[in-house]
Write an enzyme that holds these catalytic residues in place. Structure first.
Site, PDB file in Angstrom:
ATOM      1  N   ARG A 283       0.814  -1.211   0.000  1.00  0.00           N
ATOM      2  CA  ARG A 283       0.000   0.000   0.000  1.00  0.00           C
ATOM      3  C   ARG A 283       0.855   1.271   0.000  1.00  0.00           C
ATOM      4  O   ARG A 283       0.542   2.244  -0.686  1.00  0.00           O
ATOM      5  CB  ARG A 283      -0.914  -0.007   1.230  1.00  0.00           C
ATOM      6  CG  ARG A 283      -1.985  -1.086   1.139  1.00  0.00           C
ATOM      7  CD  ARG A 283      -2.742  -1.248   2.430  1.00  0.00           C
ATOM      8  NE  ARG A 283      -3.861  -2.165   2.255  1.00  0.00           N
ATOM      9  CZ  ARG A 283      -4.731  -2.484   3.200  1.00  0.00           C
ATOM     10  NH1 ARG A 283      -4.628  -1.966   4.400  1.00  0.00           N
ATOM     11  NH2 ARG A 283      -5.717  -3.314   2.951  1.00  0.00           N
ATOM     12  N   HIS A 393      -4.543   3.577   8.329  1.00  0.00           N
ATOM     13  CA  HIS A 393      -4.491   2.860   9.615  1.00  0.00           C
ATOM     14  C   HIS A 393      -3.226   3.253  10.361  1.00  0.00           C
ATOM     15  O   HIS A 393      -2.157   3.361   9.779  1.00  0.00           O
ATOM     16  CB  HIS A 393      -4.486   1.351   9.355  1.00  0.00           C
ATOM     17  CG  HIS A 393      -4.665   0.523  10.590  1.00  0.00           C
ATOM     18  ND1 HIS A 393      -5.891   0.023  10.981  1.00  0.00           N
ATOM     19  CD2 HIS A 393      -3.791   0.129  11.540  1.00  0.00           C
ATOM     20  CE1 HIS A 393      -5.753  -0.651  12.111  1.00  0.00           C
ATOM     21  NE2 HIS A 393      -4.489  -0.604  12.473  1.00  0.00           N
TER      22      HIS A 393
END
Ligand code: ADP
Length: 455
Positions: A283, A393
């Protein structure tokens, strides 16, 4: 005003609900306090997939998996910065937690489908109905109603209260400008989530993650629990590990679940019509690559071959409608039409898709060595959306032990204080694997509820 409970849970995401329901079932008088007008936090807006090694769907599909393999994948995926003992516990408790969700909370999981996120050796993520966290937050709500657990919304916890021995005995909160004291006879459970929506806090740890990045997070996710616990000398861990999600809404920062087509072979191109990164890279790598492109945006493209398998447009109809109205996603019978809608170099894009189709047929991506294998993009209709990365996150947070007790900077337990969920920093190391958050918050939320009730 003043209110008395055995256990006070701060935050109504998956961790808070799991903790509160478990504490109540263990005989404690419980309250949940939530600063936003609505419950659910980030847990409501996630895709909601949950990794569970050895789950019932794997058995049905003949997929071999076990606790050790899940531990291995999770530790490796976090560059070995996760705590091995906590990850082991996560893996061991995943199945009982999932069975509890299925049988007691009545979460409806698909019976014959699983997700395989990046970094996992096998398909092991259970999928809740409609692929969203709304399925289990709504079921959690129904259960808290049934158990008569009060949920005080628009109520912001502002400080922890301790006695002269340093034991946490309550929470100071604010509602409509009024101060409320919540006394907690047995314990306080911190379940306030991470700090992804707090730009000042995240740039303190990672300067790169400034306002160029939106966030996928709910608005309330400001790191309050970490700040409150730090005032009691709690130790934080791994705070500089913050994950971005590459494919998100260009204005709101919201995660694009419809672009999960990427896990099935959708390609990512730039304004010039070229691929520029392997679509299943980490990511963080994809996020940085996108920010280096024209307009700091990318375009995700797929056709009928992929949609037939992934079904993302039919599952995420509302997202399609919203993006389509805003001119951020289109469905068309030709790729040329999509290129012209977005002002992408049409010739270059057609040539790029031609190469992808060749690589797909040959089973060899000569440009970026796509690890899942490319698929052809030949069958209409075609779909394209524009996206950019967002902060997703925060892996770091409070240090806890296997009883979810919060530890101080000396490594000693802060009596009366428990924590679970994204507010903690124990399991994900430098990088959380897809589908591991739900497992983490449910497993440790349940432990926190049980431990606090037993005080
Ligand atoms: P997790 O995934 O760890 O359960 P979530 O992000 O789903 O975390 O939920 C955390 C919840 O905690 C959110 O609903 C958020 O609004 C709430 N919250 C955060 N800070 C506070 C606070 N100071 N007081 C009350 N609730 C809070």
């Amino acid at each position: 005003s003043e209110q008395n409970f055995d256990v006070v849970v701060i935050g109504s995401g998956g961790a808070g609900f799991s903790a509160a329901i478990t504490a109540k079932n263990a005989g404690a008088n419980v309250v949940i306090i939530e600063k936003m007008p609505t419950v659910g936090g980030n847990s409501l807006i996630t895709g909601g997939q949950m990794n569970v090694p050895g789950n019932w769907v794997q058995k049905k599909m003949g997929i071999e998996d076990d606790i050790e393999l899940f531990v291995k994948d999770t530790l490796k995926g976090g560059d070995y910065l996760g705590d091995p003992e906590m990850v082991q516990l996560l893996a061991e408790q995943a199945l009982p937690a999932a069975e509890w969700l299925r049988d007691y909370i009545k979460v409806d999981f698909y019976k014959d489908q699983l997700f395989q996120f990046g970094g996992h050796s096998v398909k092991r993520a259970l999928i809740p109905r409609n692929h969203t966290g709304a399925e289990w937050i709504s079921k959690f709500m129904a259960k808290t109603d049934e158990l008569q657990i009060p949920i005080h919304t628009r109520t912001t916890a502002t400080a922890l209260i301790k006695d002269q021995n340093g034991r946490v005995i309550g929470v100071e909160a604010e509602k409509n400008g009024q101060k409320i004291i919540y006394n907690a006879e047995r314990g306080v459970i911190m379940a306030t989530g991470g700090f992804g929506a707090n730009v000042a806090m995240r740039t303190k740890y990672v300067p790169e993650l400034d306002n160029r990045y939106g966030t996928t997070n709910a608005r309330g996710i400001m790191g309050d629990g970490i700040v409150m616990a730090e005032k009691l000398n709690a130790k934080t861990h791994n705070m500089e590990s913050i994950q971005t999600y590459p494919i998100c809404h260009i204005d709101t920062g919201v995660i694009s679940l419809i672009a999960d087509s990427r896990f099935f072979g959708a390609i990512v191109v730039n304004k010039e019509g070229h691929r520029f990164v392997e679509e299943l890279e980490r990511r963080d790598v994809i996020s940085r690559a996108i920010l280096a492109q024209t307009e700091q945006q990318a375009y995700v493209l797929w056709g009928g071959e992929i949609e037939d398998i992934a079904g993302v447009v039919s599952v995420h109809k509302d997202e399609f409608g919203e993006l389509n109205r805003k001119g951020m996603m289109y469905k068309a019978d030709s790729i040329e039409e999509l290129a012209s809608k977005f002002g992408i170099d049409e010739k270059a894009l057609m040539a790029q898709v031609g190469r992808v189709n060749q690589f797909a047929k040959a089973g060899d991506d000569k440009e970026f060595n796509h690890r899942g294998g490319l698929k052809t993009i030949m069958k209409p209709p075609f779909y394209m959306l524009v996206a950019k990365p967002s902060v997703h996150h925060t892996m770091g947070g409070l240090m806890t032990d296997t009883h979810t007790r919060v530890l101080d900077t000396q490594g000693k337990v802060i009596a009366g204080l428990f924590a679970a969920g994204e507010v903690t920093g124990m399991t994900h190391g430098s990088n959380r694997l897809g589908g591991n958050a739900i497992t983490d918050i449910t497993v440790f939320g349940r432990i926190a509820g049980k431990e606090a009730a037993a005080q």
